[in-house]
Design a protein around this motif. Structure first.
Motif, PDB file in Angstrom:
ATOM      1  N   ILE A 230      58.179  40.660  43.689  1.00 12.26           N
ATOM      2  CA  ILE A 230      57.980  42.016  44.577  1.00 12.26           C
ATOM      3  C   ILE A 230      56.238  41.213  44.262  1.00 12.26           C
ATOM      4  CG2 ILE A 230      59.353  42.859  44.571  1.00 12.26           C
ATOM      5  CD1 ILE A 230      58.108  45.074  43.059  1.00 12.26           C
ATOM      6  N   TYR A 231      55.378  42.585  44.809  1.00  9.93           N
ATOM      7  CA  TYR A 231      53.770  42.850  44.804  1.00  9.93           C
ATOM      8  C   TYR A 231      53.221  44.382  44.666  1.00  9.93           C
ATOM      9  CZ  TYR A 231      52.151  37.784  44.065  1.00  9.93           C
ATOM     10  OH  TYR A 231      51.632  35.899  43.597  1.00  9.93           O
ATOM     11  N   ALA A 232      54.072  44.535  43.724  1.00 14.63           N
ATOM     12  CA  ALA A 232      53.843  45.974  43.434  1.00 14.63           C
ATOM     13  C   ALA A 232      51.850  46.357  43.973  1.00 14.63           C
ATOM     14  CB  ALA A 232      54.124  46.559  41.845  1.00 14.63           C
ATOM     15  N   ASP A 233      50.840  45.353  43.376  1.00 15.50           N
ATOM     16  CA  ASP A 233      49.636  45.484  43.829  1.00 15.50           C
ATOM     17  C   ASP A 233      49.778  44.798  45.185  1.00 15.50           C
ATOM     18  OD1 ASP A 233      50.299  43.766  41.814  1.00 15.50           O
ATOM     19  OD2 ASP A 233      48.922  43.461  40.375  1.00 15.50           O
ATOM     20  N   THR A 234      49.698  44.869  46.073  1.00 14.27           N
ATOM     21  CA  THR A 234      49.276  44.067  47.391  1.00 14.27           C
ATOM     22  C   THR A 234      48.608  43.787  47.605  1.00 14.27           C
ATOM     23  OG1 THR A 234      51.074  45.272  48.156  1.00 14.27           O
ATOM     24  CG2 THR A 234      49.628  44.018  49.696  1.00 14.27           C
TER      25      THR A 234
ATOM     26  N   LEU B  26      42.185  48.509  43.688  1.00 13.71           N
ATOM     27  CA  LEU B  26      42.512  48.771  44.807  1.00 13.71           C
ATOM     28  C   LEU B  26      43.324  49.495  44.416  1.00 13.71           C
ATOM     29  CD1 LEU B  26      41.066  45.881  46.711  1.00 13.71           C
ATOM     30  CD2 LEU B  26      39.018  47.168  46.646  1.00 13.71           C
ATOM     31  N   PRO B  27      43.227  50.822  45.537  1.00 11.96           N
ATOM     32  CA  PRO B  27      44.417  51.533  45.994  1.00 11.96           C
ATOM     33  C   PRO B  27      45.045  51.532  47.034  1.00 11.96           C
ATOM     34  CG  PRO B  27      41.963  52.918  46.031  1.00 11.96           C
ATOM     35  CD  PRO B  27      41.802  51.335  44.973  1.00 11.96           C
ATOM     36  N   LEU B  28      44.333  50.858  47.849  1.00  8.63           N
ATOM     37  CA  LEU B  28      45.539  50.780  48.998  1.00  8.63           C
ATOM     38  C   LEU B  28      46.298  49.291  48.442  1.00  8.63           C
ATOM     39  CD1 LEU B  28      45.525  51.113  51.945  1.00  8.63           C
ATOM     40  CD2 LEU B  28      43.688  49.021  52.522  1.00  8.63           C
ATOM     41  N   GLY B  29      47.320  49.475  49.284  1.00 10.10           N
ATOM     42  CA  GLY B  29      48.893  48.692  49.430  1.00 10.10           C
ATOM     43  C   GLY B  29      49.596  48.966  47.234  1.00 10.10           C
ATOM     44  N   ARG B  30      48.980  50.149  46.323  1.00 11.94           N
ATOM     45  CA  ARG B  30      49.096  49.819  45.132  1.00 11.94           C
ATOM     46  C   ARG B  30      50.520  50.479  45.065  1.00 11.94           C
ATOM     47  NH1 ARG B  30      44.384  51.053  41.489  1.00 11.94           N
ATOM     48  NH2 ARG B  30      45.602  53.512  41.997  1.00 11.94           N
TER      49      ARG B  30
ATOM     50  N   GLU C  35      51.509  45.160  37.231  1.00 10.95           N
ATOM     51  CA  GLU C  35      50.300  45.023  38.032  1.00 10.95           C
ATOM     52  C   GLU C  35      49.821  44.030  37.178  1.00 10.95           C
ATOM     53  OE1 GLU C  35      47.477  49.117  36.589  1.00 10.95           O
ATOM     54  OE2 GLU C  35      47.464  47.746  35.328  1.00 10.95           O
ATOM     55  N   ASP C  36      48.409  43.336  38.094  1.00  9.29           N
ATOM     56  CA  ASP C  36      48.200  42.410  38.514  1.00  9.29           C
ATOM     57  C   ASP C  36      47.599  42.008  35.979  1.00  9.29           C
ATOM     58  OD1 ASP C  36      46.989  39.328  38.545  1.00  9.29           O
ATOM     59  OD2 ASP C  36      45.378  40.312  38.752  1.00  9.29           O
ATOM     60  N   ASN C  37      48.233  40.664  35.989  1.00 11.57           N
ATOM     61  CA  ASN C  37      47.577  40.696  34.436  1.00 11.57           C
ATOM     62  C   ASN C  37      47.948  41.245  33.666  1.00 11.57           C
ATOM     63  OD1 ASN C  37      46.807  38.609  35.742  1.00 11.57           O
ATOM     64  ND2 ASN C  37      44.475  38.760  34.919  1.00 11.57           N
ATOM     65  N   TRP C  38      49.297  42.141  34.087  1.00 11.20           N
ATOM     66  CA  TRP C  38      49.419  42.766  32.847  1.00 11.20           C
ATOM     67  C   TRP C  38      50.189  42.551  31.013  1.00 11.20           C
ATOM     68  CZ3 TRP C  38      50.288  47.577  32.910  1.00 11.20           C
ATOM     69  CH2 TRP C  38      50.815  48.631  31.507  1.00 11.20           C
ATOM     70  N   SER C  39      49.513  43.356  30.673  1.00  3.73           N
ATOM     71  CA  SER C  39      50.114  42.956  29.011  1.00  3.73           C
ATOM     72  C   SER C  39      50.303  44.359  28.333  1.00  3.73           C
ATOM     73  CB  SER C  39      48.347  42.000  28.157  1.00  3.73           C
ATOM     74  OG  SER C  39      48.047  43.646  28.008  1.00  3.73           O
TER      75      SER C  39
ATOM     76  N   GLU D   4      57.462  54.134  46.013  1.00  2.00           N
ATOM     77  CA  GLU D   4      56.529  52.793  46.469  1.00  2.00           C
ATOM     78  C   GLU D   4      57.157  51.747  46.085  1.00  2.00           C
ATOM     79  OE1 GLU D   4      52.972  55.157  47.617  1.00  2.00           O
ATOM     80  OE2 GLU D   4      52.962  54.358  44.892  1.00  2.00           O
ATOM     81  N   PHE D   5      57.941  51.099  44.739  1.00  2.00           N
ATOM     82  CA  PHE D   5      58.304  49.877  43.934  1.00  2.00           C
ATOM     83  C   PHE D   5      59.636  50.380  44.987  1.00  2.00           C
ATOM     84  CE2 PHE D   5      55.248  51.515  40.603  1.00  2.00           C
ATOM     85  CZ  PHE D   5      54.973  49.783  39.804  1.00  2.00           C
ATOM     86  N   GLN D   6      60.765  51.142  45.193  1.00  2.00           N
ATOM     87  CA  GLN D   6      61.472  51.091  45.799  1.00  2.00           C
ATOM     88  C   GLN D   6      61.353  50.148  46.937  1.00  2.00           C
ATOM     89  OE1 GLN D   6      62.934  54.181  48.371  1.00  2.00           O
ATOM     90  NE2 GLN D   6      65.009  54.526  46.594  1.00  2.00           N
ATOM     91  N   GLU D   7      60.333  51.063  47.059  1.00  2.00           N
ATOM     92  CA  GLU D   7      59.950  50.127  49.025  1.00  2.00           C
ATOM     93  C   GLU D   7      60.102  48.852  49.710  1.00  2.00           C
ATOM     94  OE1 GLU D   7      58.068  48.380  52.182  1.00  2.00           O
ATOM     95  OE2 GLU D   7      56.935  49.158  50.211  1.00  2.00           O
ATOM     96  N   ARG D   8      59.138  48.479  47.749  1.00  2.00           N
ATOM     97  CA  ARG D   8      58.719  46.699  47.769  1.00  2.00           C
ATOM     98  C   ARG D   8      60.309  46.114  47.844  1.00  2.00           C
ATOM     99  NH1 ARG D   8      54.246  49.443  48.285  1.00  2.00           N
ATOM    100  NH2 ARG D   8      52.572  48.197  47.295  1.00  2.00           N
ATOM    101  N   TYR D   9      61.475  46.572  46.624  1.00  2.00           N
ATOM    102  CA  TYR D   9      62.064  46.192  46.677  1.00  2.00           C
ATOM    103  C   TYR D   9      63.090  45.507  48.008  1.00  2.00           C
ATOM    104  CZ  TYR D   9      61.455  45.184  41.491  1.00  2.00           C
ATOM    105  OH  TYR D   9      61.255  45.356  40.368  1.00  2.00           O
ATOM    106  N   VAL D  10      63.409  46.565  48.407  1.00  2.00           N
ATOM    107  CA  VAL D  10      63.970  47.268  49.356  1.00  2.00           C
ATOM    108  C   VAL D  10      63.841  46.539  50.308  1.00  2.00           C
ATOM    109  CG1 VAL D  10      65.423  48.340  51.300  1.00  2.00           C
ATOM    110  CG2 VAL D  10      64.661  49.427  49.434  1.00  2.00           C
TER     111      VAL D  10
END
Length: 549
Positions: free
Chosen positions: A209-213, A218-222, A261-265, A228-234
């Motif tokens: 999935i892309y949690a940060d679309t 950018l808050p749009l699509g994040r 999240e992008d480039n997560w550490s 919101e995470f559930q929606e991405r998986y479903v």
């Protein structure tokens, strides 16, 4: 008690062995008669197992956990501990290399003990009728929403085939169907014979999935709430082609950065106050991906499995990834967690090195790493500035971890290690070789790296350009040796890499092991299921010569 319903998501065929298989679902309609389910309602799964298509074996209940978004996993053929609960499943082992069918439904019931959060499956079953009464009803549910098919793994196999891919961007607005397209050809490929037989399973190496679309800034699509995470998986796992694939082919998954999240550490938990985001993201990941995988190391996300005697170690390169502080107190960057100070408390890197030493030194062995082990990005190669290397999101930024793995391989003379990766939106294959720094003489150990990415990525102009990666680390304009000593002034081995078959087209790989010919054949297909050819007409088919075993 309600009537039986189809699952809301699934069934998903997960970790499979010669004698067992995990089937995962999410509960059906989250409302009953228009009213939302609340804390006074429990949901259970009902599963019927058949050898072949019609020979009924048994019907059983299994738990769907409210704390994990009403998802649940049933381990056909064995026992399993999920989410710290020991759950007895059917005790009769499945037969090796045998085709089975499972039919699955969900049942909602009033909670008999609403204040007892620890109500076990065994006690819950005391309040339910004999599960066999649901057999005819479960068989009447729509097959496309309730049926799973799978074949158990063979105990031993000379040849083996499997599929590899990663990075499924969700597709915005009218492009959602486009994001689902490639899973149709993957499903068809799973039914095709090859040198290794039919593919036994699929590996999805991250960014399911892309949690940060759009972008983490950018808050749009994040996604930053559990809903919101559930929606991405479903949305991702419930799309028609992917849903069909997941219900018919055992699938092994591991997270990469976009599940969080992008480039997560892991530094972001402390440095940027991301504890809440991390907790929500990993809770969702464990409900929808980790739950149907192996759980060799408790609640750790990394795991191992085998198929036909061929071993796989699937790394978690995100939740235990740390960059050093400015004061150097961590002794460098660490991709797989800090090395342990006590052998009785092994870290992920310690477990990986122990696993490598325990394998047959010559037989092929596979390490799944969502970040690409080789080749390096041009901007992070040997001749890049130290800052660029240290900030790399891939293995060049973690030289201590990489050096530990390579030294283990060389010191123990381990052949035929193959890395399987995704992430970079540019498929390729690479051969890793070694030489002595002092005199340049070759060291007779070879490793390989196979990258398949992306399932769907609509912005090839944004990243993944083949010229951004080293093709030959010995070439003067791409020079990229990796020294296995502490630095380049020390004598000792040097790693080099040669990479080819680069493509930015949406793709997946089929990998066939041919023991008689001692080779690994890698073919890269597009989203129509056709073998990709580059602009020069060369097909994306690589035959990697292995050491005989």
């Amino acid at each position: 008690m309600s009537g039986l319903r189809s699952p809301g998501l699934g069934p998903i065929v997960g970790h499979t062995t010669p004698t067992s298989c995990r089937i995962s679902i999410r509960a059906g309609d989250p409302s009953v008669n228009g009213a939302c389910l609340d804390s006074q309602r429990r949901t259970v799964g009902v599963i019927s197992l058949y050898e072949g298509a019609n020979s009924h074996i048994e019907t059983s209940y299994f738990r769907l956990h409210r704390e994990f978004d009403r998802t649940g996993t049933f381990n056909l053929g064995g026992d399993v501990t999920l989410f710290s609960r020991a759950e007895k499943t059917n005790a009769t082992p499945l037969k090796p290399d045998t085709h089975y069918t499972a039919r699955v439904g969900t049942l909602t019931l009033d909670d008999p003990i609403p204040d007892d959060a620890s109500l076990s499956n065994t006690r819950l079953k005391d309040y339910l009728p004999d599960p066999s009464i649901w057999r005819s009803e479960i068989e009447s549910l729509p097959e496309d929403r309730s049926k799973a098919e799978f074949s158990t793994f063979p105990k031993q196999a000379d040849n083996l085939s499997f599929l590899l891919g990663s990075c499924r961007y969700p597709g915005l607005l009218w492009k959602a169907k486009r994001a689902d397209k490639i899973f149709g050809p993957i499903f068809r490929e799973a039914g095709k014979q090859g040198a290794g037989g039919k593919p036994r399973f699929t590996i999805m190496a991250g960014d399911q999935i892309y949690a940060d679309t759009l972008n983490r800034f950018l808050p749009l699509g994040r996604a930053d709430t559990y809903d919101e995470f559930q929606e991405r998986y479903v949305t991702a796992f419930g799309s028609p082609n992917m849903s069909r694939l997941l219900s018919a082919v055992p699938t092994y998954m591991i997270l990469d950065d976009h599940e969080i999240e992008d480039n997560w550490s892991q530094d972001r938990v402390r440095r940027d106050g991301k504890y809440g985001l991390f907790t929500i993201a990993v809770d969702a990941y464990m409900s929808y991906q980790w739950s149907h995988g192996p759980h060799n190391f408790g609640r750790r996300l990394f795991y191992t499995f085998e198929c036909g005697g061929y071993p796989f170690f699937v790394l978690d390169t995100r939740t235990q990834r740390f960059y050093d502080d400015d004061d150097g107190s961590l002794g460098g960057n660490h991709m797989l967690g800090y090395p342990s100070f006590d052998p009785a408390e092994p870290a992920q890197i310690d477990r990986l090195l122990s696993w490598l030493r325990d394998q047959d030194k010559r037989a092929p062995k596979f390490i799944v790493t969502s970040s690409v082990f080789a080749p390096n990005p041009m901007r992070a190669r040997y001749s890049a500035t130290p800052k660029r290397k240290e900030e790399s999101d891939s293995w060049p930024g973690f030289p201590e971890t990489r050096r530990a793995i390579l030294n283990c391989v060389l010191e123990n003379e381990i052949q035929n290690v193959v890395f399987l990766s995704g992430d970079i939106h540019c498929a390729n294959v690479a051969e890793i070789t070694f030489q002595e720094k002092k005199n340049g003489s070759p060291i007779p150990i070879r490793m390989f790296s196979i990258t398949s990415s992306a399932f769907y990525w609509p912005f090839p102009f944004a990243d993944g350009e083949p010229s951004h990666y080293v093709h030959d680390s010995r070439h003067a304009k791409q020079l990229d040796p990796f020294y296995l000593g502490a630095d380049e002034t020390e004598s000792g081995p040097v790693m080099h890499c040669r990479a080819w078959n680069f493509t930015q087209e949406d793709n997946y790989c089929r990998i066939d092991i041919d023991r008689e010919k001692a080779k690994l054949v890698v073919r890269t297909f597009d989203d129509d299921g056709n073998l990709i050819r580059n602009e020069g007409g060369r097909s994306m088919r690589a035959s990697l010569k292995l050491e005989p075993w």
